[in-house]
Scaffold this motif. Structure first.
Motif, PDB file in Angstrom:
ATOM      1  N   ASP A 216      22.866   5.507   4.773  1.00 44.54           N
ATOM      2  CA  ASP A 216      21.010   5.639   4.776  1.00 44.54           C
ATOM      3  C   ASP A 216      20.773   6.954   4.360  1.00 44.54           C
ATOM      4  O   ASP A 216      20.297   8.007   5.610  1.00 44.54           O
ATOM      5  N   TYR A 219      15.805   9.734   4.755  1.00 46.58           N
ATOM      6  CA  TYR A 219      14.917  11.429   4.775  1.00 46.58           C
ATOM      7  C   TYR A 219      15.615  12.442   3.532  1.00 46.58           C
ATOM      8  O   TYR A 219      15.230  13.556   3.799  1.00 46.58           O
ATOM      9  N   SER A 247      14.638   5.156   0.066  1.00 41.20           N
ATOM     10  CA  SER A 247      12.855   4.748   0.825  1.00 41.20           C
ATOM     11  C   SER A 247      12.170   5.495  -0.177  1.00 41.20           C
ATOM     12  O   SER A 247      12.505   6.780  -0.011  1.00 41.20           O
ATOM     13  N   SER A 249       9.671   6.134   1.669  1.00 42.97           N
ATOM     14  CA  SER A 249       8.390   5.640   2.359  1.00 42.97           C
ATOM     15  C   SER A 249       8.004   7.096   2.852  1.00 42.97           C
ATOM     16  O   SER A 249       7.159   7.785   3.409  1.00 42.97           O
ATOM     17  N   LYS A 250       9.053   8.197   3.402  1.00 45.70           N
ATOM     18  CA  LYS A 250       8.711   8.987   3.876  1.00 45.70           C
ATOM     19  C   LYS A 250       9.051  10.466   2.796  1.00 45.70           C
ATOM     20  O   LYS A 250       8.468  11.693   3.296  1.00 45.70           O
ATOM     21  N   ARG A 258       5.040  -0.167   0.774  1.00 42.83           N
ATOM     22  CA  ARG A 258       6.463  -0.578   0.616  1.00 42.83           C
ATOM     23  C   ARG A 258       7.385  -0.125  -0.515  1.00 42.83           C
ATOM     24  O   ARG A 258       6.830  -1.885  -1.692  1.00 42.83           O
TER      25      ARG A 258
HETATM   26  N1  PLP Z   1      16.181   4.156   7.737  1.00 41.77           N
HETATM   27  C1  PLP Z   1      16.196   5.198   8.870  1.00 41.77           C
HETATM   28  C2  PLP Z   1      16.792   5.753   9.300  1.00 41.77           C
HETATM   29  C3  PLP Z   1      14.521   5.238   8.727  1.00 41.77           C
HETATM   30  O1  PLP Z   1      14.143   6.080   9.945  1.00 41.77           O
HETATM   31  C4  PLP Z   1      13.373   3.843   8.828  1.00 41.77           C
HETATM   32  C5  PLP Z   1      12.002   4.313   9.399  1.00 41.77           C
HETATM   33  O2  PLP Z   1      11.467   4.461  10.036  1.00 41.77           O
HETATM   34  C6  PLP Z   1      13.576   3.312   8.032  1.00 41.77           C
HETATM   35  C7  PLP Z   1      14.945   2.806   6.979  1.00 41.77           C
HETATM   36  C8  PLP Z   1      12.645   2.218   7.356  1.00 41.77           C
HETATM   37  O3  PLP Z   1      12.388   2.749   5.996  1.00 41.77           O
HETATM   38  P1  PLP Z   1      11.332   1.845   5.385  1.00 41.77           P
HETATM   39  O4  PLP Z   1      10.422   1.828   5.174  1.00 41.77           O
HETATM   40  O5  PLP Z   1      11.568   2.093   3.669  1.00 41.77           O
HETATM   41  O6  PLP Z   1      11.611   0.424   5.639  1.00 41.77           O
END
Ligand code: PLP
Length: 412
Positions: A216, A219, A247, A249-250, A258
């Protein structure tokens, strides 16, 4: 008569963030004059960057004209985005990944929760401890994790790999043999990282033992240290043992928009079967494609303009991380993370549990964070703060913590 999936009934009670949310609400209701600064949940706070908004507007206009309207998106993602990701995130960094090895989705949480479906029900999982709860819970729902011991906070059939200050938050190779190994780098919750050499040990181990690494990299955008890999595919040999989750997202503030993607190399064979084909089958059956507007927005993430704007957003959060790291260190805490990740992980004062520290922080300095024990048994004694707040709130939170930590120390 219908029967429920009993594995769900074994899941531990309330989800961590619901419990935290309730405690904060109850405190605020009882103390209306106090303002609580929330540095608990890992959600972004800056608005979408102008380059992304522009791309979204243009895509919305296209959807409003008959000639350019689009219906269902391709299940695995539009070619334009898969090409861009393969080039900019991988090939330009020297990683041998092709566009058709990228699977676009609605986010990394769905993908890292769903990926377990393509593996045998009797697969044994190994997770870092503490860990992002989705990995274990999604396997628990599938009946893979055995029985839950409420008191110890562990599942009988999960291999936990403790990551603590004593081992510099680097998981050791497990003695028992896992089939699936979850690694999160940079790590949530500890904010710490594995460098190239440390990750190479895992890639070599997985290739030797036949395990699959579920990596994963949500980040990745926060990495600033040269020696920390942005992708597991920077490590030779990863194509035959690893799946990577990413992702938007961050790195781009898409938590509410999304979008994410998963990379499965075609060389990854498990049990004689290519996982690429299995995931394509699963994704195509259960997912109907991410929205066109959102995939166009993601294209802006890779434009020169978008890159600059997003680098600035990340730097804003990382300035907060520095404020928190230095503030806590000055207040006398042992602090970790916060350099290549927007999470700061601190050791709670001796004699306190993570939840006791949560209560003290909420009721004293009026700052909300996340107790480390919520992420696994080895998180007990630690606490997570996030850098996703505003700068002003972050500075104020540190001022309060410094002031009141001194008081607490003086009172003994
Ligand atoms: N993986 C980790 C380690 C996360 O901390 C998060 C969200 O906080 C995600 C995945 C989720 O990401 P997404 O918003 O793309 O679903």
């Amino acid at each position: 008569m219908g029967k429920v999936n009993e594995n769900y009934l074994k899941l531990p009670g309330s989800y961590l963030f619901s419990r935290i949310g309730k405690k904060i609400r109850d405190y605020e209701a009882a103390n209306p004059a106090r303002s609580v600064i929330r540095l608990g949940i890992g959600d972004v706070t800056q608005p979408l960057a102008p380059a992304i908004i522009k791309a979204m507007h243009e895509a919305v206009d296209e959807m409003g004209r008959a000639e350019t309207f689009r219906g269902y998106a391709p299940d695995l993602g539009y070619g334009f985005l898969r090409e861009e990701i393969a080039k900019k995130d991988y090939q330009d960094r020297g990683c041998p990944i092709e566009a058709d090895e990228i699977f676009v989705s609605d986010g990394a949480k769905s993908d890292c929760g769903n990926i377990q479906e393509i593996f045998s029900p009797d697969s044994r999982i190994a997770v870092c401890d503490p860990v992002y709860p989705v990995y274990v819970d999604s396997n628990a729902m599938a009946g893979r994790t055995g029985e839950y011991d409420e008191k110890a906070g562990i599942w009988s059939n999960v291999i936990y790999m403790p990551c603590m200050a004593s081992n510099h938050f680097v998981p050791e190779l497990p003695r028992e043999k896992p089939d699936l190994i979850y690694l999160c780098n940079p790590n949530n919750p500890t904010g710490t990282t594995l460098n190239r050499e440390q990750l190479r040990v895992w890639v070599d181990y997985a290739n030797r033992s036949g395990a699959v690494i579920l990596y994963d990299a949500a980040y990745e955008a926060y990495i600033s240290t040269e020696d920390v890999p942005h992708s597991i595919f920077e490590i030779p040999g990863a194509r035959t043992c690893a799946i990577e989750f990413r992702s938007f997202s961050k790195n781009a503030g898409f938590t509410g928009v999304r979008l994410g993607f998963t990379v499965i190399p075609k060389d990854l064979i498990c049990d004689g079967v290519a996982l690429h084909g299995l995931w394509a089958r699963r994704h195509g059956t259960k997912f109907n494609g991410a929205p066109y507007v959102v995939q166009k927005a993601a294209m802006a993430v890779y434009s020169d303009e978008g890159r600059d704007q997003l680098a600035h957003q990340v730097s804003v959060y990382m300035r907060n991380a520095k404020v928190i790291y230095e503030g806590l260190a000055q207040a006398g805490y042992e602090v970790y993370g916060g350099v290549d990740a927007p999470y700061i992980w601190l050791k709670v004062p001796d004699g306190m549990t993570s939840w006791e520290f949560f209560d003290w922080l909420l009721e004293g300095p009026n700052v909300a964070g996340t107790p480390g024990s919520g992420f696994g048994p080895s998180g007990e004694g630690y606490f997570r703060l996030t850098a996703f707040g505003t700068y002003e709130n972050t500075v104020e939170a540190m001022r309060r913590i410094k002031e009141q930590s001194g008081d607490r120390a003086r009172r003994g």
